[in-house]
Design an enzyme around this catalytic site. Structure first.
Site, PDB file in Angstrom:
ATOM      1  NE  ARG A  97      -4.201   0.152   1.525  1.00  0.00           N
ATOM      2  CZ  ARG A  97      -5.261   0.662   0.871  1.00  0.00           C
ATOM      3  NH1 ARG A  97      -5.378   1.976   0.721  1.00  0.00           N
ATOM      4  NH2 ARG A  97      -6.194  -0.108   0.371  1.00  0.00           N
ATOM      5  CD  GLU A 110      -7.279   2.504   6.131  1.00  0.00           C
ATOM      6  OE1 GLU A 110      -8.102   2.157   5.262  1.00  0.00           O
ATOM      7  OE2 GLU A 110      -6.182   1.950   6.273  1.00  0.00           O
TER       8      GLU A 110
END
Lengths: 491, 774
Positions: free
Chosen positions: B321, B724
């Site tokens: 990520r 997030e």
């Protein structure tokens, strides 16, 4: 004279008198609530008084007769030993609602969306509840100050601040309005717990008179003196230590006093930091910020100024300022008393000039006159409720723009809180000007050889110490507060 | 069926700021967490015994004094694990109890169950353990030098980065350094294991991932999964810290429970929690970037290296990520990303809100700031010039098209409402006039990919029961950690039946109700579980409509659910009456729902594909004041404009934005993990590890949700994930500090500011700029 349950710990909870006969002296209030009483609304977040999830409110009787009233303050239940709430009223998060009808503090939290995971929430509710009881009106700054000891990891605090600001806008509740909190029945319930003889339990003695205390300490010199317990609590919860016989000084009436004696404040050993700082700041406004940043409200409500002194940690925040002001401490052993300059009390790391059986009775804090320029600054990673990397205090006497006397003390720079004698020497006799302060800053490198640890490196500590001296000069030279919080913000 | 659902008039609480479903319980102390549950009277309390060395061989471990302690009932070590001694989900390199080798200070070696937690903790300290110390690798650079990695390094490349760098009009190199972060959920890790009949185990775990806890326990106990029930009603915060870590706690509790034959509660007190469990990965990024006179990036070569700790845990996906977010909002035609996953002898780092994304973004944001300073341009201009745009400037380095780009709209909007330009000028004036307190401002964007990178995890299940009184019980695989998932999904369900929210209750997440679930992570909770619950509701609604059509002789489009009532042709019934009638007709009133995110695919070997269903965007402007004598900083103002699609619940979304932002600010400013030279973490309690406190919320804050911006993809009610992305808005705060630090140097100078920007870090950066200027 015999009282019912004379050796039981007695306090008021939800209007009932609770008698606890079988708790160990170091049972914390939190442990009792959760494990003995299955009253699990109050949470453990850190067991060291740093997160506030365990916050409860203690109600204490103030005044007497017609002047009698209840004073409500938030404390950390995780490090507060149960016997020390004897004679008080304990208020927890479960106490507030009237059946399903939430208290305004709680309803404001709901309406502002101020809880997410909810684990810190009971603590916030109780800190705000204490403020609700203390203040008729509240402003944002008071809310922020009140909540300095409560950590929330979810919300970013904005909705909690808003809830605090809104809580007094709700209709008065029937239960726990400000009037109800001062109701006669509450005063009487706590009043009925007043002792005529000390609480004496296995492992825990709570003398009520100074002479009793002195005799006990002399007779049992290996016992442990306990005041607010905001450090000693951690010996139990964190270090898993077995404590010796505890002698609790919080009930000693002579030690609860603050007196103004001949230009000095005499602060007794049982005076909580909240009251001690309030008195000091009233006379030495330059210490306002230090007082506000000293620990957090729940810690200041339990902990005592003399406890901070007697603990003797090199990073205690009171000592630099008190040493700079020339504070003296009064010690007692049996019948004998002596006084000592605070700076002479510290001999080495956690080592003090304290004889067996001797204890600190009070600290005398001289009030500086107007010719003395005073400041105390603290450096830490976080503004609120953090332990200093460096704490500095300055008391510089100036005449004709010349330094006639200088007292400079630092915490975090050595094994003990200590004066910077060489820096002081570099200033005395010189003009109150940049050159002298630059020289004094250089001299700090001879005064101190600080350590590196998780709070700061040695390099930063020394540089910070030097720059705080520079800040002191600049703020007095420019008559400006040179701090980030005094900076304007673009609108 | 779709035809039916489209015509049902539903008008309940979607898009409304309804309160958190547990708010009234939170504020009154009546919300029950795992530690609050009443246990059987014989229940035991447990504690871990941990390694005190960072790396060593266990020469001997004598636990006789532990076991002999009055009150101690059982002690468990590796040899007591009936099945596999592992809780590593991906790579099996995480022993529940270390055996023979310890790889970090804090690693569990054994666990003790006793009649009280205090007895267990005290007994655990009585172990006599002898180690043969081995050399410990404690830093990322040392790990790279030693070639010490938990999983193989990865490279993603596009174009000709090296060639373009060589001929770039301008080129600079730099290093971004950022520390890790402890989750500091207020509720520490906890599990309660209760032995049942026939060897089964019922476990209450504070976990974002009940299914993984179930599977790890099953493997460790050598039991089939059907013998284990894992339940979680709520967590006192998770933030990623309760994704893989709870399996350790729960498995150890189960081993002890089996051994003692009694229920066991294993709760980590704060220090144990911080010493034992994983944190956010610290990163370094060495970048080499080429650009033109306008500040447009022509090429980037970047080496990302993270501190994974001693084991793989989720480090592979975390670093993937990071790779997928090095581009952040910017089109970089020629790019080469090398990613090292460094093995060190520290705690094994894990998921944490953003999951590597923030660290990847920090690298490019710092490089862009460097470019702006080098060219003496406004960093916002340089950012804007590099934004993704029209084809061909719309493809990410990993091959996904940026189809839903709204950064232009967000940037223009916030630039205006924040008065960014005017304020930048005012601040420059202030800085010219003030030597001690410098101010700084920064505008940074966020583009964050939504979906688990690994396609398989993008699935969810739900179970919906309607009872004959018309009340609805909802269960889904998502967990509640404070983010408001239960509230949002209940809103979805109430909406489908046209019911008030009070008609819907959500029961604890439970592996025996909805099986084989994914972690509640990657911001995907509402996206996945909302859709799964909606599917279940639509199955039920279809049955009810068909029943109504049969009994009333109407067409499906004549049946409408609204405000607790059902309109059937000209007749009106209460929802409960229709349900009763369906029950009488022997129609099932219970249904499952399932959802799998469409369109996504990911080639894990090539790190290429469309891993993300869509992107969530946000922009922030931070303003700070910095004391140049001490390095103390203060966030004085923040302005945020954030994209949540069409919000399911604006109050909850705002809570995520504000909370995520401040958590990011903490990571990048005050929160410093500090290890001693021999690898012991010394910041393991709130006394030494400083998360933001109330005063750290800025006095001036303007946080807004972008209006009229439905998700172009078919998500639940066109909303977007919000867990997030807002964390990364805090990069603006770090960059504002950088801006203020830069004001101490000469024009064009680049500050070397290491995050977290503690006072010490800031003062070091100021001094180094000043000494270069001298």
């Amino acid at each position: 004279m015999s009282e019912p349950g004379v050796n039981a710990i007695r306090f008021v909870l939800d209007g009932e008198i609770v008698e606890v006969a079988d708790a160990a002296p170091t049972t914390t209030v939190l442990e009792w609530l959760r494990e003995h009483r299955q009253r699990t609304g109050t949470k453990e977040g850190c067991a060291e008084g740093d997160c506030g999830a365990c916050t409860v409110v203690l109600g204490e009787l103030t005044g007497s007769g017609g002047d009698a009233g209840m004073r409500y303050r938030a404390v950390n239940s995780c490090i507060r030993f149960l016997p020390t709430i004897d004679g008080k009223e304990l208020v927890t998060v479960e106490s507030l609602a009237d059946g399903d009808k939430l208290h305004p503090v709680q309803q404001a939290m709901v309406d502002q969306h101020a809880s997410q995971c909810g684990f810190c929430t009971p603590g916030f509710v109780m800190s705000l509840f204490a403020l609700y009881q203390q203040q008729e009106r509240v402003n944002r700054e008071q809310v922020v100050e009140t909540l300095a000891g409560n950590l929330c990891r979810c919300t970013g605090y904005r909705p909690i601040i808003d809830a605090g600001c809104a809580m007094r806008e709700y209709a008065e509740p029937t239960r726990w309005s400000r009037a109800d909190a001062q109701a006669r029945r509450r005063i009487d319930a706590v009043g009925a717990l007043r002792r005529v003889s000390p609480l004496i339990r296995p492992g825990f003695w709570a003398p009520m008179l100074l002479d009793e205390l002195a005799a006990m300490v002399e007779a049992a010199p290996d016992s442990l003196l306990l005041a607010g317990g905001t450090d000693i609590g951690l010996w139990v919860t964190k270090h898993l230590r077995e404590l010796p016989q505890i002698i609790y000084i919080g009930e000693v009436v002579e030690l609860q006093r603050i007196e103004n004696r001949g230009g000095a404040l005499r602060i007794g050993a049982a005076v909580p930091l909240t009251d001690a700082w309030s008195a000091i700041v009233a006379h030495v406004p330059a210490l306002t910020e230090l007082a506000q940043r000293f620990a957090s409200p729940p810690v200041r409500n339990s902990g005592t100024l003399v406890g901070n002194i007697a603990n003797g940690s090199p990073i205690g925040d009171a000592m630099p300022a008190l040493i700079a002001l020339g504070a003296m401490i009064e010690l007692r052993r049996g019948e004998a008393t002596r006084t000592l300059a605070l700076e002479d009390f510290y001999l080495g790391y956690m080592k003090k000039d304290l004889a067996r059986g001797e204890f600190v009775v009070a600290v005398n804090v001289p009030v500086p006159n107007t010719a003395t320029r005073v400041a105390s600054y603290k450096l830490s990673k976080r503004i609120d409720q953090d332990i200093s990397a460096v704490c500095a205090a300055f008391a510089i006497d100036v005449a004709d723009e010349h330094v006639v006397a200088a007292r400079i003390a630092y915490g975090g720079m050595a094994a003990i809180p200590a004066r910077a004698k060489q820096a002081e020497a570099a200033l005395v006799g010189k003009a109150f000007a940049e050159a002298a302060f630059a020289e004094a800053a250089n001299a700090l490198a001879d005064d101190f050889k600080p350590l590196s640890d998780m709070r700061a490196s040695a390099v930063y500590r020394l540089q910070g110490a030097q720059n705080l001296l520079r800040r002191f000069f600049l703020e007095h030279a420019t008559k400006q507060v040179l701090r980030t919080d005094a900076t304007e913000v673009s609108a | 069926m779709n035809d039916l659902s489209a015509k049902v008039d539903v008008g309940a609480p979607i898009g409304e700021s309804v309160r958190h479903e547990s708010a009234h319980l939170h504020v009154s102390g009546r919300a029950v967490y795992a530690d609050d549950m009443e246990l059987p009277p014989s229940a035991l309390h447990a504690a871990f015994g941990i390694s005190r060395v960072a790396h060593g061989r266990v020469k001997s471990m004598d636990l006789s004094d532990v076991l002999a302690t009055p009150g101690v009932v059982a002690v468990a070590t590796a040899s007591d694990v009936p099945g596999e001694n592992n809780y590593g989900g991906i790579v099996h390199d995480d022993p529940i109890f270390a055996e023979g080798l310890v790889q970090y200070a804090g690693q569990p070696l054994f666990a003790v169950a006793a009649t009280s937690m205090t007895i267990a903790r005290k007994a655990a300290l009585k172990a006599k353990i002898e180690y043969e110390k081995l050399p410990a690798i404690l830093s990322i650079r040392d790990a790279i030098d030693a070639g010490s990695y938990v999983t193989p390094s990865q490279i993603v490349a596009r174009g000709r980065a090296r060639e373009e760098l060589a001929k770039a009009p301008h080129r600079l190199q730099g290093t971004m350094t950022v520390g890790g972060q402890d989750h500091f959920y207020l509720e520490g890790q906890i599990a309660v294991a209760i032995p049942g009949e026939d060897g089964t185990l019922h476990v209450h775990s504070s976990t974002q991932h009940p299914t993984e806890v179930q599977n790890v326990i099953a493997h460790a106990m050598a039991l089939p999964a059907h013998a284990i029930v894992v339940q979680c009603r709520r967590m006192g915060g998770g933030f990623g810290g309760k994704e893989s870590q709870p399996a350790l706690i729960a498995a150890a509790a189960c081993v002890l429970a089996r051994k003692a034959g009694r229920a066991v509660k294993l709760r980590l007190e704060r220090d144990a929690d911080m010493l034992i469990t994983g944190k956010r990965h610290g990163f370094i990024a060495d970048y080499d970037i080429g650009f033109d006179d306008m500040g447009r990036i022509t090429a980037l070569a970047v080496m990302l290296a993270s501190n994974c700790g001693y084991s793989a845990d989720l480090s592979g996906p975390v670093n993937d990520r990071a790779i997928c977010h090095v581009d952040n909002a910017y089109y970089i035609e020629n790019i080469e990303i090398l990613s090292h996953r460094c093995k060190t002898h520290t705690v094994s780092n894990t998921a944490f809100r953003g999951f590597g994304g923030p660290q990847g973004m920090l690298a490019i944001e710092q490089a862009i700031d460097d470019i702006a300073r080098t060219l003496q341009l406004d960093p916002l201009e340089v950012r804007r010039r590099n934004y993704y745009g029209e084809s061909p400037r719309d493809v990410t380095p990993y091959g996904q098209y940026v189809e839903d780009n709204i950064l232009g709209r967000l940037t223009d909007g916030l630039e205006k409402t924040s008065r960014y330009r005017e304020r930048r000028a005012e601040i420059a004036q202030w800085n010219a006039a003030n030597a001690i307190v410098k101010r700084g401002i920064a505008f940074t964007p966020v583009k964050f990919g939504i979906s688990f990178n690994a396609t398989v995890f993008n699935q969810a299940g739900a179970l919906v029961h309607i009872y004959t009184d018309g009340s609805v019980l909802l269960n889904h695989g998502g967990t509640e950690m404070g983010q408001g998932l239960y509230t949002k999904v209940a809103q979805v369900v109430a909406h489908e039946f046209g019911l008030p929210l009070s008609a819907v209750r959500t029961s604890a997440t439970d592996t025996s109700k909805v099986p084989n679930t994914s972690a509640t992570a990657a911001s995907s909770g509402a996206d996945l579980n909302g859709k799964a619950a909606q599917t279940a509701c639509r199955t039920l609604r279809t049955r009810l409509i068909e029943h109504a059509c049969k009994t009333h002789g109407v067409e499906p489009h004549e049946v409408k659910f609204t405000k607790g009532l059902v309109q059937i042709g000209n007749e009106q019934k209460t929802f409960a009456q229709l349900v009763q009638s369906a029950y009488q007709a022997r129609i099932s009133l219970s249904a499952t729902g399932f959802y799998a995110t469409p369109k996504i695919h990911w080639d894990r070997s090539r790190l290429n594909g469309r891993p993300f269903f869509y992107f969530a965007y946000g922009v922030a402007v931070s303003e700070v004041a910095v004391d140049t004598l001490t390095g103390e900083t203060q966030l004085t103002r923040v302005d945020v404009l954030h994209d949540v699609g069409k919000s399911l619940n604006p109050a909850i979304d705002r809570g995520q934005i504000e909370g995520g932002f401040l958590q990011g600010v903490g990571w990048l400013t005050n929160e410093e993990l500090w290890w001693s030279a021999n690898g012991e973490l010394k910041t393991h309690a709130p006394s030494t590890y400083k998360i933001p406190s109330v005063r750290d919320w800025p006095l001036h804050a303007d946080v807004r949700i972008l209006e009229h911006a439905p998700n172009p993809e078919d998500t639940i009610h066109r909303s977007k994930a919000v867990g997030e992305p807002p964390l990364m808005l805090a990069i603006s705060t770090l960059h504002a500090i950088r801006d203020a630090v830069a004001a101490c140097g000469t024009a064009g100078a680049i500050p070397d500011l290491v995050a977290p920007a503690t006072p010490e870090s800031v003062l070091r950066a100021i001094d180094s700029l000043r000494s270069t200027a001298d």
